[in-house]
Enzyme design. Structure first.
Site, PDB file in Angstrom:
ATOM      1  N   SER A   1       0.850  -1.193   0.000  1.00  0.00           N
ATOM      2  CA  SER A   1       0.000   0.000   0.000  1.00  0.00           C
ATOM      3  C   SER A   1       0.880   1.236   0.000  1.00  0.00           C
ATOM      4  CB  SER A   1      -0.887   0.010   1.247  1.00  0.00           C
ATOM      5  OG  SER A   1      -1.584   1.238   1.367  1.00  0.00           O
TER       6      SER A   1
ATOM      7  N   TYR B   1      -2.598   0.059  10.626  1.00  0.00           N
ATOM      8  CA  TYR B   1      -2.740  -0.531   9.292  1.00  0.00           C
ATOM      9  C   TYR B   1      -1.508  -0.212   8.440  1.00  0.00           C
ATOM     10  CZ  TYR B   1      -4.117  -0.925   4.404  1.00  0.00           C
ATOM     11  OH  TYR B   1      -4.140  -1.233   3.062  1.00  0.00           O
TER      12      TYR B   1
END
Length: 223
Positions: free
Chosen positions: A135, A147
């Site tokens: 990501s 995250y």
């Protein structure tokens, strides 16, 4: 010869888009996820190139059995895409939920590790490739983001695994998208990346000639 891809998190979003793109490119696909109904619908759409493999990515034995079944069905596994992942809510560290962190770490980190470990014996036989979803959140610091920290791990792991696999000619690639318009977000974001954009990046790496080891593809929405 037709190649075969194992794909976790295949039931929706980036996973489903990659399954469709891989099938269009002539690959066989092992569709691995918990949502049996969604997998069956996708398999009907794709046809005989798809094999439904129901299981939880946080369960090592489930992934290993799925990969073995896929290899038996199509004669081998040429690539594995560890795509299963999730976020956490509420965001941040001080206000976060430690139990939810654990569930996220189990999927985002351990699930990807399980895919790699279970796939390696098959990928050695085919001089294959491992792909994992990172990501943009794993390339920058985001205030308090647990995250994002799981994706920092993925980026580091992918680089380390690429060096390990290079010893026998295998390849490893991390795809790191910015915001993608998927069910990951509560509201639609049509001006951001679409799952098909990420799938195209994955296929670029999978279909690259053996002499070319694409280590990372980072893509961001233009808007």
């Amino acid at each position: 010869m037709t190649k075969t891809l194992f794909l976790s998190g295949a039931s929706s979003g980036i996973g489903a888009a990659t399954a469709r793109a891989a099938a269009k490119a002539g690959w066989n696909i092992g569709l691995f996820a918990r949502s049996e109904d969604k997998l069956n619908d996708l398999a009907v759409e794709i046809g005989d190139q798809a094999l439904v493999l129901v299981g939880d990515a946080t369960d090592y034995d489930a992934q290993k059995q799925a990969l073995d079944k896929l290899a038996d069905h199509f004669g081998g596994v040429d690539a594995a895409f560890a795509n299963a992942g999730r976020g956490t809510s509420p965001a941040g560290t001080e206000n976060g939920d430690p139990q939810d962190w654990k569930a996220m770490v189990d999927l985002n980190i351990m699930g990807a590790l399980y895919t790699a470990h279970a796939a390696m014996p098959h990928l050695r036989k085919t001089t294959g490739q491992y792909v994992v979803t990172g990501s943009a959140a794993g390339r920058v610091h985001i205030q308090g983001s647990i995250y994002g920290a799981t994706k920092w791990f993925i980026h580091g792991f992918a680089g380390n695994l690429a060096e390990e696999m290079a010893e026998w000619g295998g390849r490893c690639m991390v795809v790191s998208p910015g915001m993608v318009d998927t069910a990951f977000f509560d509201e639609a974001k049509p001006d951001k990346l679409h799952p098909e954009d990420v799938a195209a990046a994955v296929m670029h790496a999978l279909d690259a000639p053996a002499r070319s080891s694409i280590r990372e593809i980072h893509l961001m929405p233009t808007g």
